[in-house]
Design an enzyme around this catalytic site. Structure first.
Site, PDB file in Angstrom:
ATOM      1  N   LEU A   1       0.816  -1.215   0.000  1.00  0.00           N
ATOM      2  CA  LEU A   1       0.000   0.000   0.000  1.00  0.00           C
ATOM      3  C   LEU A   1       0.849   1.264   0.000  1.00  0.00           C
ATOM      4  O   LEU A   1       0.312   2.372  -0.141  1.00  0.00           O
ATOM      5  CB  LEU A   1      -0.920   0.020   1.232  1.00  0.00           C
ATOM      6  CG  LEU A   1      -1.776  -1.235   1.460  1.00  0.00           C
ATOM      7  CD1 LEU A   1      -2.543  -1.101   2.770  1.00  0.00           C
ATOM      8  CD2 LEU A   1      -2.736  -1.457   0.300  1.00  0.00           C
TER       9      LEU A   1
ATOM     10  N   TYR B   1       1.532  11.227 -11.542  1.00  0.00           N
ATOM     11  CA  TYR B   1       1.091  10.270 -10.524  1.00  0.00           C
ATOM     12  C   TYR B   1       0.545   9.010 -11.202  1.00  0.00           C
ATOM     13  O   TYR B   1       0.896   7.880 -10.829  1.00  0.00           O
ATOM     14  CB  TYR B   1       0.013  10.902  -9.645  1.00  0.00           C
ATOM     15  CG  TYR B   1      -0.561   9.972  -8.610  1.00  0.00           C
ATOM     16  CD1 TYR B   1       0.210   9.493  -7.553  1.00  0.00           C
ATOM     17  CD2 TYR B   1      -1.899   9.559  -8.682  1.00  0.00           C
ATOM     18  CE1 TYR B   1      -0.331   8.642  -6.600  1.00  0.00           C
ATOM     19  CE2 TYR B   1      -2.444   8.715  -7.741  1.00  0.00           C
ATOM     20  CZ  TYR B   1      -1.657   8.255  -6.708  1.00  0.00           C
ATOM     21  OH  TYR B   1      -2.184   7.408  -5.770  1.00  0.00           O
TER      22      TYR B   1
ATOM     23  N   LYS C   1       2.037   5.151 -11.056  1.00  0.00           N
ATOM     24  CA  LYS C   1       1.209   4.028 -10.609  1.00  0.00           C
ATOM     25  C   LYS C   1       1.151   2.936 -11.687  1.00  0.00           C
ATOM     26  O   LYS C   1       1.190   1.735 -11.371  1.00  0.00           O
ATOM     27  CB  LYS C   1      -0.205   4.513 -10.263  1.00  0.00           C
ATOM     28  CG  LYS C   1      -0.303   5.223  -8.928  1.00  0.00           C
ATOM     29  CD  LYS C   1       0.008   4.272  -7.787  1.00  0.00           C
ATOM     30  CE  LYS C   1      -0.271   4.850  -6.432  1.00  0.00           C
ATOM     31  NZ  LYS C   1       0.039   3.906  -5.325  1.00  0.00           N
TER      32      LYS C   1
ATOM     33  N   ASN D   1     -11.522   7.482  -5.717  1.00  0.00           N
ATOM     34  CA  ASN D   1     -11.397   8.319  -4.519  1.00  0.00           C
ATOM     35  C   ASN D   1     -11.853   7.545  -3.287  1.00  0.00           C
ATOM     36  O   ASN D   1     -12.924   6.920  -3.307  1.00  0.00           O
ATOM     37  CB  ASN D   1     -12.247   9.586  -4.672  1.00  0.00           C
ATOM     38  CG  ASN D   1     -11.813  10.432  -5.844  1.00  0.00           C
ATOM     39  OD1 ASN D   1     -10.787  11.097  -5.787  1.00  0.00           O
ATOM     40  ND2 ASN D   1     -12.582  10.405  -6.921  1.00  0.00           N
TER      41      ASN D   1
ATOM     42  N   PRO E   1     -43.415  10.246  41.493  1.00  0.00           N
ATOM     43  CA  PRO E   1     -44.303   9.304  42.196  1.00  0.00           C
ATOM     44  C   PRO E   1     -45.759   9.781  42.237  1.00  0.00           C
ATOM     45  O   PRO E   1     -46.037  10.972  42.443  1.00  0.00           O
ATOM     46  CB  PRO E   1     -43.690   9.235  43.600  1.00  0.00           C
ATOM     47  CG  PRO E   1     -42.232   9.520  43.374  1.00  0.00           C
ATOM     48  CD  PRO E   1     -42.202  10.532  42.273  1.00  0.00           C
TER      49      PRO E   1
END
Length: 389
Positions: free
Chosen positions: A52, A107, A111, A136, A298
């Site tokens: 991860l 990015y 990946k 997301n 009561p």
């Protein structure tokens, strides 16, 4: 099972590590502060690897490739050196598709390169490889003001800070952390879901090119903001929005609550007090009425009214009491003796005048009440009439 989790201190890593431990697995937690010696030890012993670790927002685009490719390469090289044939899962991103607004993304390119490293490794050395492209993500422990608009919105609204919605019609595909973790647990058992991609759309099949989490939510940015503001107002309105099971709203509410500060975890309720005791509204729903708590001193009798359409449950949770009902126009009185020692629910029937009497000389009578609709001052549907005339 002995499981290596890289990026263990990150959003997904933290949630996965906790989940694995609750299942009784041994988890080797590897993160940026871990040593090469630890990685070697973990790679020699692991029976499954969840990779991860990655970089999302570096100062220099070159760091994308170092964080997302070099880290994967180091992991795979170490597994090879240790002769470990265990399965390897890698978390990639939908940006690796490099289509649409993701075209040219450094990015996404990093990946995609990480995916190819893992795929080639599996083909060459025989390790089972699982490549997940996540959309997301949102859920508890996600870092606000970083790379999750949901985390930022949740954090800011929970803390009374402003949010910025540039285009409320912008649609996001969102994956909830618990759904992701459930898929990881399935993958651990060999029951992962496979797909291929048509652009950014996952197409389920058995090609084993990619894996995916089959439960995601497509939601507009404006809808997210509207829901979060509703959640934030609940302590004042007492209204709980409609939250169907497994809905985005349910998952978003859980996420929102994980960001509220300590002082907002407790909030006051308005107690309507008089010499007879008190009545406090607890929770209102949009479609299923409201909940309240009634405390009778009561020897006190409360109620003595009836409704045309409204119906209720009375549930005594402490003390001893008598609930009486009489059909309007009849003389027969229905008596229900109730006690916190044996908790029972009593229907307040439409068209029946009813009361509740505290039979104790010394103890309060505490009754939880549910009505099928919220109280409407303009149309209360409540008419005074003693049960015993």
């Amino acid at each position: 099972m002995k499981i290596l989790v890289t990026g263990a201190n990150g959003f997904v890593g933290k949630n996965l590590t906790v989940a694995l431990k609750t299942k009784g697995h041994t988890v080797y937690e590897y993160d940026i502060e871990s040593t090469k010696e630890q990685l070697e030890e973990y790679c020699a012993d692991a029976e499954f690897v969840f990779h991860l670790a990655g970089v999302n927002r570096p100062l220099d685009p070159k760091e994308f490739y170092e964080g997302n490719c070099s880290a994967a390469d180091l992991l795979l090289t170490t597994l090879k050196e240790k002769g470990n044939k265990c399965p390897v899962m890698i978390s990639s991103s939908i940006q690796a598709s490099l289509v649409g607004r993701y075209a040219g993304s450094d990015y996404g390119k990093s990946k995609l390169a990480g995916e190819e490293l893992v795929r080639n490794f599996g083909a060459k050395y025989g390790n089972k490889t699982l490549i997940y492209r996540f959309p997301n993500l949102f859920g508890k422990w996600c870092r606000p003001n970083y790379n999750s608009v949901v985390a930022t919105f949740c954090h800011n609204i929970a803390n009374g800070l402003p949010i910025q919605v540039n285009d409320p019609e912008t649609q996001l595909e969102l994956l909830y952390i618990d759904d992701l973790i459930n898929e990881m647990l399935l993958a651990l058992e060999g029951n992962e879901h496979y797909c291929d991609y048509d652009g950014v759309k996952a197409v389920p099949n058995k090609s084993k090119t990619f894996c995916f989490v089959p439960v995601t939510h497509k939601v507009k940015l404006g809808e997210i903001a509207d829901l979060l503001y509703k959640f934030a107002s609940q302590p004042q309105t007492l209204v709980m929005p409609e939250i169907p099971n497994n809905s985005f709203a349910k998952k978003l509410y859980s996420t929102y609550l994980s960001y509220i500060p300590k002082e907002k975890a407790i909030f006051p309720l308005k107690m309507n007090k008089d010499e007879r005791g008190s009545f406090t509204e607890l929770l209102k729903t949009e479609k299923c009425g409201q909940f309240s708590v009634n405390i009778s001193k009561p020897n006190i009798t409360k109620g003595q009214h009836w409704h045309h359409t409204k119906w209720e449950f009375f549930i005594v949770v402490s003390g001893k009491g008598l609930i009486q009902q009489r059909k309007v126009g009849d003389t027969e009185v229905l008596n229900f003796y109730v006690s916190g020692d044996k908790i029972e629910a009593v229907h307040m029937l439409p068209g029946y005048t009813h009361n509740i009497i505290n039979l104790s000389e010394t103890e309060d009578l505490v009754t939880l009440m549910w009505a099928n609709e919220q109280f409407d001052k303009e149309n209360p549907d409540t008419f005074y009439l003693p049960v015993e005339e």
